[in-house]
Design a protein around this motif. Structure first.
Motif, mmCIF file in Angstrom:
data_model
loop_
_atom_site.group_PDB
_atom_site.id
_atom_site.type_symbol
_atom_site.label_atom_id
_atom_site.label_comp_id
_atom_site.label_asym_id
_atom_site.label_seq_id
_atom_site.Cartn_x
_atom_site.Cartn_y
_atom_site.Cartn_z
ATOM 1 N N ASP A 1 -19.971 73.820 81.999
ATOM 2 C CA ASP A 1 -19.960 74.821 80.298
ATOM 3 C C ASP A 1 -19.257 74.143 79.727
ATOM 4 O O ASP A 1 -18.420 74.476 79.605
ATOM 5 N N LYS B 1 -24.311 68.663 82.739
ATOM 6 C CA LYS B 1 -24.642 70.312 82.214
ATOM 7 C C LYS B 1 -25.439 70.266 83.993
ATOM 8 O O LYS B 1 -25.681 71.455 84.761
ATOM 9 N N TYR C 1 -23.025 64.180 78.540
ATOM 10 C CA TYR C 1 -23.405 65.742 78.881
ATOM 11 C C TYR C 1 -24.084 66.745 79.610
ATOM 12 O O TYR C 1 -24.271 67.478 79.953
ATOM 13 N N GLU D 1 -21.425 73.773 63.805
ATOM 14 C CA GLU D 1 -20.284 74.493 64.230
ATOM 15 C C GLU D 1 -19.252 73.356 64.337
ATOM 16 O O GLU D 1 -19.957 72.043 65.736
ATOM 17 N N ARG E 1 -27.864 69.080 65.971
ATOM 18 C CA ARG E 1 -28.303 70.111 65.535
ATOM 19 C C ARG E 1 -28.825 70.779 66.867
ATOM 20 O O ARG E 1 -28.295 72.381 66.487
ATOM 21 N N ASP E 2 -29.455 70.502 67.277
ATOM 22 C CA ASP E 2 -29.817 71.957 68.294
ATOM 23 C C ASP E 2 -29.320 71.666 70.088
ATOM 24 O O ASP E 2 -29.606 73.275 70.518
ATOM 25 N N LEU E 3 -28.089 71.248 69.657
ATOM 26 C CA LEU E 3 -26.744 71.588 71.125
ATOM 27 C C LEU E 3 -26.137 72.963 70.853
ATOM 28 O O LEU E 3 -25.168 72.845 69.612
ATOM 29 N N PRO E 4 -26.217 73.885 71.796
ATOM 30 C CA PRO E 4 -24.655 74.783 71.364
ATOM 31 C C PRO E 4 -23.419 74.027 71.845
ATOM 32 O O PRO E 4 -22.913 74.553 72.455
ATOM 33 N N LEU E 5 -22.513 72.777 71.036
ATOM 34 C CA LEU E 5 -21.065 72.595 71.230
ATOM 35 C C LEU E 5 -20.989 72.784 69.811
ATOM 36 O O LEU E 5 -21.364 72.555 69.014
ATOM 37 N N THR E 6 -19.844 73.212 69.980
ATOM 38 C CA THR E 6 -18.595 73.144 68.424
ATOM 39 C C THR E 6 -18.178 71.334 69.033
ATOM 40 O O THR E 6 -17.633 71.045 69.515
ATOM 41 N N ARG F 1 -18.323 73.648 75.997
ATOM 42 C CA ARG F 1 -18.953 74.406 74.549
ATOM 43 C C ARG F 1 -17.970 72.964 73.601
ATOM 44 O O ARG F 1 -18.672 73.743 72.591
ATOM 45 N N TYR F 2 -16.918 72.335 74.206
ATOM 46 C CA TYR F 2 -16.707 71.507 72.911
ATOM 47 C C TYR F 2 -17.084 69.643 73.259
ATOM 48 O O TYR F 2 -16.765 69.550 74.113
#
Ligand code: LLP
Length: 412
Positions: A230, A225, A221, A52, A264-269, A232-233
């Motif tokens: 939260d 957490k 990061y 993303e 790859r496995d992180l919920p980040l844009t 995201r970027y």
């Protein structure tokens, strides 16, 4: 790869002879290649297709509206550093949700405008700025999305003027200060901390500093957490270098591979802010030889472009390749290529081996598309050069040459 090539000893910008473009549009003349800009943007952007991501072109590298429109049309977001760049990006049709705003000195009025426009986020560089954004957003009933810019203290191994991620630089906050600032950001009513930002410098020719910075940012990061934020970027800034002379920087695909592997496995844009790698080799500066002059110690080639048109050689000692627009196959000579400005620091090249050139002939300075026109000035009351954008065999005058009237227009 760029689309400035010699055909039978004559330089072409895409399908057009540079000599003819100079005859029609005058010199000094910036020429940009549409095909090269597209190619560079697409090569860069597609390198991150496994993640993303949002590629925010760094407007400061070349802020011409026509170029911004072209990039916006390819889906680019923009990285801005001033109200002026915000105005340009919006005028070029960039969606505000694709704009990130960096810089250590954002003025209240600039912050208010960016909030009003609804930009994606502010990359905040100090506690005081965070408080100010909170106050301004609060007054207008908005919440400002922010990242804090981390200064990871990584040596980018580039020119000191364009290193930004070292402790001694003015940019960002160190890790401990950042943690405290995020804690504060969490408390502020009109602030929504959504990202982490980091930009360590420009003209980087190795992946190592990027990866070193990434390691530090990712460790940070994890700590955020734990704070319950939260995030995201992840904005990793710009900085990928280009070949001016013999540098061999990594291809964007190499950076893409390395970052994809790590994120790859992180919920980040992922947000990237490339400037030079998009625009640098998509532009040349064409200049006419006014005089040649031999002194007891030097040979000078005096041209009609100067440090006001392209300041990089004077400011950073940067190298720009220089070639004849029409190759004459004359013997080589070691020369200083200098402009008409009344400063000894006004040079475009020193001790450069060039074929002998004559009055009236044209020279091209390569890799001038980034930090060329955008850093130009009117010093010595020199009207700024024209900029043209070539697309195949078509030409758009992207900025007309300034006139003497333009020079004094704001002074009456
Ligand atoms: N993001 C931030 C926060 C920046 O400060 C810069 C450049 C960029 C992105 C874009 O960096 P790039 O991808 O172009 O390396 N005038 C100098 C370069 C100054 C760079 C300033 N910041 C030169 O002519 O080399």
């Amino acid at each position: 790869m760029h689309h400035f090539q010699y055909i039978n000893g004559e330089l072409f910008a895409e399908d057009l002879a540079v000599k003819e473009l100079a005859a029609k549009h005058g010199t000094p003349l910036y020429i940009y290649s549409t095909a090269t800009l597209k190619r560079h943007f697409q090569a860069f952007d597609s390198a991150f297709s496994g993640l993303e991501h949002l590629t925010c072109y760094s407007v400061k590298a070349n802020s011409n509206l026509h170029l911004l429109r072209l990039l916006a049309g390819l889906g680019a977001g923009m990285d801005i550093v001033s109200g002026g760049e915000l105005h340009r990006a919006l005028t070029a049709g960039v969606g505000p949700e694709k704009i990130v705003y960096s810089g250590v000195g954002k003025k209240a009025e600039e912050i208010a405008r960016a909030l009003e426009a609804g930009i994606l986020m502010f990359n905040v560089e100090s506690r005081a700025e965070l408080e100010r954004i909170n106050a301004i957003a609060g007054q207008s009933g908005k919440r400002a999305r922010v990242s804090l810019r981390i200064n990871p203290d990584v040596d980018p191994k580039t020119h000191p003027y364009i290193s930004t991620g070292l402790k001694k630089n003015k940019f960002g906050l160190d890790i401990d200060q950042s943690l405290a600032a995020y804690q504060r950001a969490k408390e502020l009513k009109a602030i929504e901390p959504v990202g982490i930002d980091c930009h360590i410098g420009s003209q980087l020719t190795s992946l190592d500093p990027f990866m070193e910075a990434l390691d530090k940012v990712l460790a940070f990061y994890e700590r955020l957490k734990d704070l319950g934020l939260d995030i995201r970027y992840l904005d990793l800034g710009g900085g990928l270098g280009i070949t001016y002379d013999e540098e061999d920087p990594p291809h964007p695909s190499e950076l893409g591979r390395a970052l994809t592997e790590a994120l790859r496995d992180l919920p980040l844009t992922l947000i990237l802010e490339p400037g030079r790698v998009i625009a640098g080799n998509a532009g040349i500066l064409v200049t006419e030889v006014l005089y040649t002059k031999k002194t007891p110690s030097k040979e000078f080639v005096i041209v009609d472009a100067a440090m006001n048109d392209l300041v990089r050689p004077s400011l950073y000692g940067s190298f720009h390749r220089i070639s004849e627009v029409v190759q004459m196959h004359r013997p080589p000579l070691t020369v200083d290529v200098v402009g008409p400005i009344c400063e000894s620091g006004d040079f475009l090249a020193r001790e450069r081996v060039l074929p002998l050139v004559e009055q009236g002939e044209l020279l091209a300075l390569f890799s001038a598309g980034a930090y060329g026109f955008s850093m130009s000035s009117n010093y010595n009351s020199r009207p700024r050069a024209a900029e043209i954008l070539v697309d195949g065999d078509r030409v758009i005058v992207a900025r007309r040459r300034e006139t003497y009237e333009d020079l004094i227009r704001l002074e009456s």
